[in-house]
Write an enzyme that holds these catalytic residues in place. Structure first.
Site, PDB file in Angstrom:
ATOM      1  N   SER A   1       0.808  -1.219   0.000  1.00  0.00           N
ATOM      2  CA  SER A   1       0.000   0.000   0.000  1.00  0.00           C
ATOM      3  C   SER A   1       0.841   1.268   0.000  1.00  0.00           C
ATOM      4  O   SER A   1       2.004   1.277   0.436  1.00  0.00           O
ATOM      5  CB  SER A   1      -0.916   0.019   1.223  1.00  0.00           C
ATOM      6  N   GLN A   2       0.230   2.342  -0.478  1.00  0.00           N
ATOM      7  CA  GLN A   2       0.838   3.670  -0.410  1.00  0.00           C
ATOM      8  C   GLN A   2       1.138   4.010   1.053  1.00  0.00           C
ATOM      9  O   GLN A   2       0.285   3.830   1.923  1.00  0.00           O
ATOM     10  CB  GLN A   2      -0.128   4.696  -0.989  1.00  0.00           C
TER      11      GLN A   2
END
Length: 215
Positions: A67-68
């Site tokens: 994920s970011q």
């Protein structure tokens, strides 16, 4: 080239820019320190090592993503973790989010349905000294044998909030979960269970996650 310091500045900027939606004006010191301690470059594929400190999601195996970092930060912040708490993560992926959680609380359980990701993340977390409890299984059904949990974090988008996860959340607990169909609008939700077992939820942010597979 981005580095850990520039990534942290970008995360904090994104937190400020989205504060009206998330209700989080700034990250707590504990969450910032946890993010700074976890070596994200150890959790990405070798070909993406140079992009490890960019504030973006990156591909991993099995058509999944890491994920970011901003999303990792805001989801972690919303849990309001304390060290003595027990946390369930649904969707181990690379193990990065689990490592961040392990910096903040004493007991982390994480579920992954893809055997390759499960094996790689288990080995990676162990080699880095994180005492995370890793399981191979269907995250939609949670981990009843270890319930209840003080916090639950789901890192894949469900069509609707899985009832087993709601049941496994302890009174006073918090859950963050993205809800929505792949390719369509997805929304990050925060659920809070009161001492009587009643759940309330609020919308936090528009997000984009891989789908949570429901067997």
């Amino acid at each position: 080239m981005a580095n850990q310091a520039t990534l942290m500045r970008q995360i904090e900027l994104d937190v400020r820019l989205t504060s009206a939606e998330t209700g989080v004006a700034e990250l707590s010191t504990n969450v910032k320190q946890a993010l700074a301690r976890v070596p994200r470059e150890k959790f990405v594929l070798p070909e993406f090592r140079l992009e490890a400190w960019d504030n973006c999601a990156l591909p991993i195996a099995c058509e999944q993503t890491i994920s970011q970092p901003f999303i990792v930060a805001i989801m972690t912040e919303l849990l309001q973790l304390k060290y003595e708490q027990r946390v369930l993560e649904v969707g181990t992926g690379s193990g990065y989010q689990a490592a961040v959680l392990a910096e903040l609380c004493g007991e982390v359980h994480t579920l992954e349905r893809h055997e390759l990701l499960y094996r790689r993340a288990s080995q990676r977390l162990k080699s880095l000294g994180y005492g995370v409890h890793c399981y191979l299984g269907d995250g939609f059904h949670g981990l009843q044998e270890q319930a209840p949990f003080d916090a639950i974090i789901v890192t894949a988008a469900a069509r609707m909030i899985p009832r087993p996860l709601m049941q496994q959340l302890a009174p006073g607990g918090r859950m963050v979960i993205p809800v929505g169909m792949a390719g369509y609008r997805q929304t990050l939700l925060l659920l809070e269970k009161d001492q009587q077992g009643e759940l309330k939820q609020r919308t936090v942010l528009a997000v984009s996650f891989v789908p949570l597979v429901e067997d």
